[in-house]
Design a protein around this motif. Structure first.
Motif, PDB file in Angstrom:
ATOM      1  N   ARG A   1      -8.041  -4.318   0.282  1.00  0.00           N
ATOM      2  CA  ARG A   1      -7.297  -3.136  -0.154  1.00  0.00           C
ATOM      3  C   ARG A   1      -6.141  -2.800   0.774  1.00  0.00           C
ATOM      4  O   ARG A   1      -5.080  -2.367   0.321  1.00  0.00           O
ATOM      5  N   VAL A   2      -6.357  -2.952   2.089  1.00  0.00           N
ATOM      6  CA  VAL A   2      -5.287  -2.586   3.020  1.00  0.00           C
ATOM      7  C   VAL A   2      -4.069  -3.471   2.804  1.00  0.00           C
ATOM      8  O   VAL A   2      -2.923  -3.008   2.874  1.00  0.00           O
ATOM      9  N   GLY A   3      -4.292  -4.756   2.506  1.00  0.00           N
ATOM     10  CA  GLY A   3      -3.172  -5.642   2.235  1.00  0.00           C
ATOM     11  C   GLY A   3      -2.411  -5.228   0.989  1.00  0.00           C
ATOM     12  O   GLY A   3      -1.169  -5.191   0.981  1.00  0.00           O
ATOM     13  N   TRP A   4      -3.154  -4.886  -0.074  1.00  0.00           N
ATOM     14  CA  TRP A   4      -2.499  -4.452  -1.312  1.00  0.00           C
ATOM     15  C   TRP A   4      -1.749  -3.139  -1.115  1.00  0.00           C
ATOM     16  O   TRP A   4      -0.640  -2.957  -1.625  1.00  0.00           O
ATOM     17  N   GLU A   5      -2.364  -2.243  -0.384  1.00  0.00           N
ATOM     18  CA  GLU A   5      -1.717  -0.954  -0.131  1.00  0.00           C
ATOM     19  C   GLU A   5      -0.395  -1.164   0.598  1.00  0.00           C
ATOM     20  O   GLU A   5       0.645  -0.588   0.243  1.00  0.00           O
ATOM     21  N   LEU A   6      -0.415  -2.019   1.627  1.00  0.00           N
ATOM     22  CA  LEU A   6       0.789  -2.251   2.408  1.00  0.00           C
ATOM     23  C   LEU A   6       1.840  -3.013   1.600  1.00  0.00           C
ATOM     24  O   LEU A   6       3.044  -2.773   1.738  1.00  0.00           O
ATOM     25  N   ARG A   7       1.405  -3.924   0.737  1.00  0.00           N
ATOM     26  CA  ARG A   7       2.378  -4.621  -0.119  1.00  0.00           C
ATOM     27  C   ARG A   7       3.140  -3.641  -0.998  1.00  0.00           C
ATOM     28  O   ARG A   7       4.359  -3.747  -1.181  1.00  0.00           O
TER      29      ARG A   7
END
Length: 306
Positions: free
Chosen positions: A241-247
């Motif tokens: 989730r953190v990767g998607w949020e940052l993307r």
């Protein structure tokens, strides 16, 4: 302001307790953003004098330090002691539970105090280096606090987070010229104004022809885009989730730059913003645009003002 997912913080470039944030981390994220939002509003909302704003921020800092130094209590219900117990007590609880570092939280207050002083004195930022030094306290601490919550602490990730956060702050500045200039909040670097022969007084909505100012804003946007490119690989390296949020945050910032460029840089006349219709494009780019496809040039060198 860039806000790809709904947030509650003044700096809407960062999502707050969004549906992508793991439920276990929503409380610490809310506590951090409530703290930052209240202090930011204290610095630049309302009609208080600069002296009063600084006194309030100093009291806010003292109450924060007292809250984190106090022993933990078994009853989590805020005890109405001090001026901001509804902010300080939940944050102090999260500082203890999550071992949040105090330095980034204090750096945010340093930045807000700097804003008050600069606005009151009309002191401009000399160049991009000077402005990025401000971003290191006004924006980068948020990214570092979020990485701490996700257990990411390696130096390359911290540097890339700093690049993303500083880029988002710069994008916010160039997006909000029509709001900031009338309020005497000046973030345009003096070196850029001088190099393009632009006077701040000339940046008003009635200016029909202003090619030098357009070129200046587009140059500043190119610098922000380059800085985002330096940090963006972090968004594809972080998992889940953190990767998607940052993307989505990265793509939201880049999309605002697209809109500024479509206006030919004239954001002192019109403020571009994201709309619901931008969501499919942001999702598509977040899904299919790998970090390797993003440009990674260095931020252009900025000469210092003599």
């Amino acid at each position: 302001m860039v806000n790809p997912v709904q947030g509650v913080a003044h700096y809407e470039n960062f999502p707050v307790a969004s549906w992508l944030c793991p439920p276990a981390l929503r409380e610490p994220v809310r506590a951090i953003y409530a703290y930052a939002r209240c202090a930011d509003d204290m610095a630049d909302e309302g009609h208080a004098s600069a002296a009063q704003r600084l006194l309030d921020l100093q009291a806010y800092r003292a109450e924060f330090l007292a809250a984190v130094a106090a022993p933990a209590v078994s009853d989590p219900t805020p005890n109405p002691v001090g001026r901001w117990p509804q902010i300080m007590q939940p944050l102090a609880q999260q500082v203890r539970a999550r071992q949040l570092p105090l330095e980034p939280l204090l750096h945010l207050l340093d930045a807000f105090e700097q804003d008050v002083r600069r606005t009151a004195s009309g002191q401009p930022y000399a160049d991009l280096t000077d402005l990025l030094d401000y971003c290191s306290r006004s924006a980068n601490p948020i990214g570092r606090l979020l990485l701490h919550l996700y257990g990411v602490c390696d130096e390359p990730s911290l540097r890339q987070s700093d690049a993303i956060c500083s880029a988002l702050q710069l994008i916010n500045f160039w997006q909000d010229l029509s709001l900031d200039l009338p309020r005497q909040r000046h973030y345009l670097p003096l070196s850029a104004l001088q190099r393009h022969g632009v006077a701040l007084a000339s940046l008003h909505p009635d200016a029909t022809e202003h090619a030098p100012a357009e070129a200046m804003v587009l140059e500043l946007c190119a610098q922000a885009r380059a800085l985002m490119g330096q940090g963006a690989p972090l968004a594809w390296r972080l998992p889940g989730r953190v990767g998607w949020e940052l993307r989505l945050v990265v793509q939201g910032g880049l999309r605002i730059l697209d809109k500024i460029e479509a206006l030919n840089g004239r954001t002192w006349c019109q403020r571009p913003r994201l709309h619901a219709r931008d969501a499919p494009l942001l999702l598509w780019r977040a899904l299919w645009r790998p970090a390797a496809a993003l440009p990674l040039p260095s931020v252009p060198h900025q000469e210092t003002t003599p």
